[in-house]
Motif scaffolding. Structure first.
Motif, PDB file in Angstrom:
ATOM      1  N   GLY A  55       0.831  -1.238  -0.119  1.00 53.34           N
ATOM      2  CA  GLY A  55      -0.229   0.102  -0.055  1.00 53.34           C
ATOM      3  C   GLY A  55       0.859   1.247   0.105  1.00 53.34           C
ATOM      4  N   GLY A  56       0.183   2.398   0.212  1.00 52.89           N
ATOM      5  CA  GLY A  56       0.989   3.652   0.291  1.00 52.89           C
ATOM      6  C   GLY A  56       1.194   4.191  -0.982  1.00 52.89           C
ATOM      7  N   SER A  57       2.030   4.926  -1.426  1.00 52.92           N
ATOM      8  CA  SER A  57       2.456   5.546  -2.597  1.00 52.92           C
ATOM      9  C   SER A  57       4.104   5.664  -2.714  1.00 52.92           C
ATOM     10  CB  SER A  57       2.062   7.034  -2.709  1.00 52.92           C
ATOM     11  OG  SER A  57       2.638   7.813  -1.579  1.00 52.92           O
ATOM     12  N   VAL A  58       4.401   5.848  -4.024  1.00 53.16           N
ATOM     13  CA  VAL A  58       5.916   6.058  -4.424  1.00 53.16           C
ATOM     14  C   VAL A  58       5.777   7.070  -5.536  1.00 53.16           C
ATOM     15  CG1 VAL A  58       7.700   4.762  -5.657  1.00 53.16           C
ATOM     16  CG2 VAL A  58       6.150   3.551  -4.258  1.00 53.16           C
ATOM     17  N   ASN A  59       7.010   7.835  -5.277  1.00 55.79           N
ATOM     18  CA  ASN A  59       7.202   8.961  -6.206  1.00 55.79           C
ATOM     19  C   ASN A  59       8.673   8.672  -7.032  1.00 55.79           C
ATOM     20  OD1 ASN A  59       5.064  11.029  -5.857  1.00 55.79           O
ATOM     21  ND2 ASN A  59       5.923  10.824  -3.693  1.00 55.79           N
ATOM     22  N   LEU A  60       8.645   8.923  -8.363  1.00 60.84           N
ATOM     23  CA  LEU A  60       9.897   8.730  -8.987  1.00 60.84           C
ATOM     24  C   LEU A  60      10.078   9.812 -10.046  1.00 60.84           C
ATOM     25  CD1 LEU A  60       8.825   5.231 -10.663  1.00 60.84           C
ATOM     26  CD2 LEU A  60      10.225   5.473  -8.605  1.00 60.84           C
ATOM     27  N   PHE A  61      11.327  10.278 -10.207  1.00 61.38           N
ATOM     28  CA  PHE A  61      11.887  11.160 -10.801  1.00 61.38           C
ATOM     29  C   PHE A  61      12.970  10.676 -11.968  1.00 61.38           C
ATOM     30  CE2 PHE A  61      14.899  14.753 -11.975  1.00 61.38           C
ATOM     31  CZ  PHE A  61      14.055  15.315 -12.864  1.00 61.38           C
ATOM     32  N   SER A  62      12.712  10.598 -13.283  1.00 57.81           N
ATOM     33  CA  SER A  62      13.449  10.050 -14.034  1.00 57.81           C
ATOM     34  C   SER A  62      14.083  10.995 -15.155  1.00 57.81           C
ATOM     35  CB  SER A  62      12.853   9.056 -14.968  1.00 57.81           C
ATOM     36  OG  SER A  62      12.134   8.218 -14.153  1.00 57.81           O
ATOM     37  N   LEU A  63      15.278  10.951 -15.640  1.00 58.50           N
ATOM     38  CA  LEU A  63      16.006  11.637 -16.705  1.00 58.50           C
ATOM     39  C   LEU A  63      16.331  10.324 -17.781  1.00 58.50           C
ATOM     40  CD1 LEU A  63      17.927  14.431 -14.814  1.00 58.50           C
ATOM     41  CD2 LEU A  63      15.960  15.031 -16.257  1.00 58.50           C
ATOM     42  N   ALA A  64      16.167  10.844 -18.974  1.00 56.73           N
ATOM     43  CA  ALA A  64      16.818   9.900 -19.953  1.00 56.73           C
ATOM     44  C   ALA A  64      17.366  10.638 -21.333  1.00 56.73           C
ATOM     45  CB  ALA A  64      15.861   8.889 -20.362  1.00 56.73           C
ATOM     46  N   LEU A  65      18.519  10.222 -21.815  1.00 52.60           N
ATOM     47  CA  LEU A  65      18.959  10.844 -23.065  1.00 52.60           C
ATOM     48  C   LEU A  65      18.882   9.494 -23.906  1.00 52.60           C
ATOM     49  CD1 LEU A  65      20.637  12.702 -24.717  1.00 52.60           C
ATOM     50  CD2 LEU A  65      22.654  11.568 -23.801  1.00 52.60           C
ATOM     51  N   ASP A  66      18.251   9.665 -24.899  1.00 51.19           N
ATOM     52  CA  ASP A  66      17.826   8.695 -25.935  1.00 51.19           C
ATOM     53  C   ASP A  66      18.617   9.075 -27.219  1.00 51.19           C
ATOM     54  OD1 ASP A  66      15.982   7.216 -24.504  1.00 51.19           O
ATOM     55  OD2 ASP A  66      14.483   8.879 -24.918  1.00 51.19           O
ATOM     56  N   PHE A  67      19.192   8.182 -27.964  1.00 53.78           N
ATOM     57  CA  PHE A  67      19.712   8.404 -29.060  1.00 53.78           C
ATOM     58  C   PHE A  67      19.870   7.207 -30.152  1.00 53.78           C
ATOM     59  CE2 PHE A  67      22.788   6.777 -25.724  1.00 53.78           C
ATOM     60  CZ  PHE A  67      23.436   5.800 -26.896  1.00 53.78           C
ATOM     61  N   VAL A  68      19.902   7.402 -31.502  1.00 51.14           N
ATOM     62  CA  VAL A  68      19.804   6.529 -32.485  1.00 51.14           C
ATOM     63  C   VAL A  68      20.934   7.078 -33.394  1.00 51.14           C
ATOM     64  CG1 VAL A  68      17.546   5.801 -32.296  1.00 51.14           C
ATOM     65  CG2 VAL A  68      18.046   7.919 -33.840  1.00 51.14           C
ATOM     66  N   PHE A  69      21.696   5.976 -34.180  1.00 51.22           N
ATOM     67  CA  PHE A  69      22.772   6.367 -34.892  1.00 51.22           C
ATOM     68  C   PHE A  69      22.762   5.275 -36.122  1.00 51.22           C
ATOM     69  CE2 PHE A  69      24.360   4.086 -31.316  1.00 51.22           C
ATOM     70  CZ  PHE A  69      25.159   3.003 -31.867  1.00 51.22           C
TER      71      PHE A  69
END
Length: 411
Positions: A397-411
């Motif tokens: 139960g309860g709650s969860v907080n997330l903070f995400s950073l992402a650098l995506d790339f294709v080549f």
């Protein structure tokens, strides 16, 4: 849950032999492409981990407040067009595995033959077309979010299968429709915490996997639907249910109902995406059922985004819920209290949760983007959600907080 290594050498060898024989008649055209994500995730739940899937050993929260292991991966894809009708592809991905290593694995390795321009057959290790974004679920650059919504995509966490598929495409005016049937099997390993609180590795076998999917595109609209069936076995659970079988017909009935020995799973998926170019709205819905202690579940999400030049803010609302009883009577005989309590521990497991996500994508350079995403997750009463590596102090139960950073790339 996927031990694919026994098939790996065979698939790659067959692919190489097929391309080699075909190359005697024509010089293949080769291309090498790549993709990847460098990510970092913070979780405010210090007693359990948020991970990318059930196959990952560690994540953000309990293992470490910040984790670069949740979303980070690197992929390379080699494609070969041998003749106008015959082509092959090998895709390798390095990401966190069940044992915490980053040993590359083969995601795809198959040959494709066009019987006609609209009818094709493939064999080898294939993409499993169970969801609308299944083909790109590990290519962050192709997705609006940092990661695909777990409330839907975790219902079938596998992304490929060893087997064959047939694809048929037809057009009716402005409508393009592709029907695909896939059949095969996959095996694998996954981490878990045993009854002594120690880290352990489980093995599973999914066989008779059959997926029938349909994708329809018309102007700005895309509609997707799929039905998936497979039979799943987890050997580590067999000794527990064998104890029930020792109690005669009543115990055998309980074991047959709740064990995970060659049990049938059925999953039905729907998806839709409407994209005008300036804004989009998309969503998916899935329902899975089984006669095991896992039971039945349902999940869905909806995402809306608006493109403001190179920046795309988006919002997502998602929900996953268990649809079957979380407690059973068991044998209810003198001396079976611990046995029945363990069975109820299995059936009571819930991953029911509600998620609200707010994020933005910035396409700051060709083939690259930067994403930031905040997730607020409310766990249902008695639910662990999709959190793993839960320590004894964790309370459902309860709650969860997330903070995400992402650098995506294709080549």
């Amino acid at each position: 849950m996927l031990r694919k290594q026994p098939h790996l050498k065979v698939l790659v060898t067959l692919l190489a032999c097929g391309l080699s024989m075909a190359a005697q008649a024509a010089t293949p055209s080769l291309s090498l492409d790549g993709f990847g994500t460098l990510g970092a995730v913070y979780s405010d739940e210090a007693r359990a981990d948020h991970t990318s899937s059930i196959f990952a050993a560690r994540g953000a929260g309990y293992s470490s407040d910040w984790s670069a292991e949740v979303d980070s991966r690197l992929g390379l894809q080699l494609s070969a067009e041998v003749t106008p009708r015959l082509s092959g592809v090998v895709q390798a991905i390095s990401e966190q595995r069940y044992d915490g290593s980053y040993q590359p694995t083969i995601e795809w390795a198959n040959l494709k033959y066009h019987v006609t321009p609209d009818l094709s057959v493939r064999a080898g290790r294939l993409m499993l077309p169970v969801f609308m974004n299944a083909e790109y679920r590990k290519v962050g650059y192709a997705l609006p979010w940092v990661r695909t919504p777990q409330e839907v995509y975790s219902s079938i966490p596998i992304s490929n299968i060893d087997g064959v598929d047939i694809s048929y495409r037809f057009r009716l005016g402005e409508v393009n429709n592709t029907l695909r049937a896939t059949y095969g099997q996959t095996t694998g390993k996954f981490p878990y915490i045993d009854q002594n609180g120690e880290r352990a590795t489980g093995a599973a076998v999914a066989r008779e996997g059959f997926t029938l999917g349909n994708n329809l595109e018309w102007q700005n609209l895309r509609l997707f639907t799929a039905y998936t069936h497979y039979r799943l076995s987890i050997e580590e659970l067999t000794p527990f249910f064998d104890i029930y079988r020792a109690f005669g017909p009543d115990g055998e009935a309980i074991a047959d109902r709740y064990d995970m020995n060659d049990k049938r799973f059925d999953v039905f998926s729907l998806g839709a995406n409407y994209d005008t170019g300036n804004w989009f709205v998309m969503g998916e819905w899935t329902q899975s059922s089984s006669r095991t202690f896992v039971g039945d579940s349902r999940g869905w999400y909806i995402t809306h985004g608006y493109r403001l030049g190179s920046i795309t803010p988006y919002v997502t609302y998602a929900r996953h819920s268990k649809r079957s009883p979380t407690s059973v009577a068991g044998l209810s005989q003198p001396g079976t209290e611990v046995l029945d309590a363990t069975l109820n521990y299995f059936t009571a497991y819930q991953d029911s949760q509600t998620r609200f996500s707010l994020g933005a994508r910035w396409d700051f350079a060709r083939g690259m983007n930067l994403k930031a995403q905040i997730d607020h997750i409310d766990l249902d009463a008695g639910s662990n959600g999709y959190l793993t590596n839960r320590n004894p102090a964790f309370e459902p139960g309860g709650s969860v907080n997330l903070f995400s950073l992402a650098l995506d790339f294709v080549f």
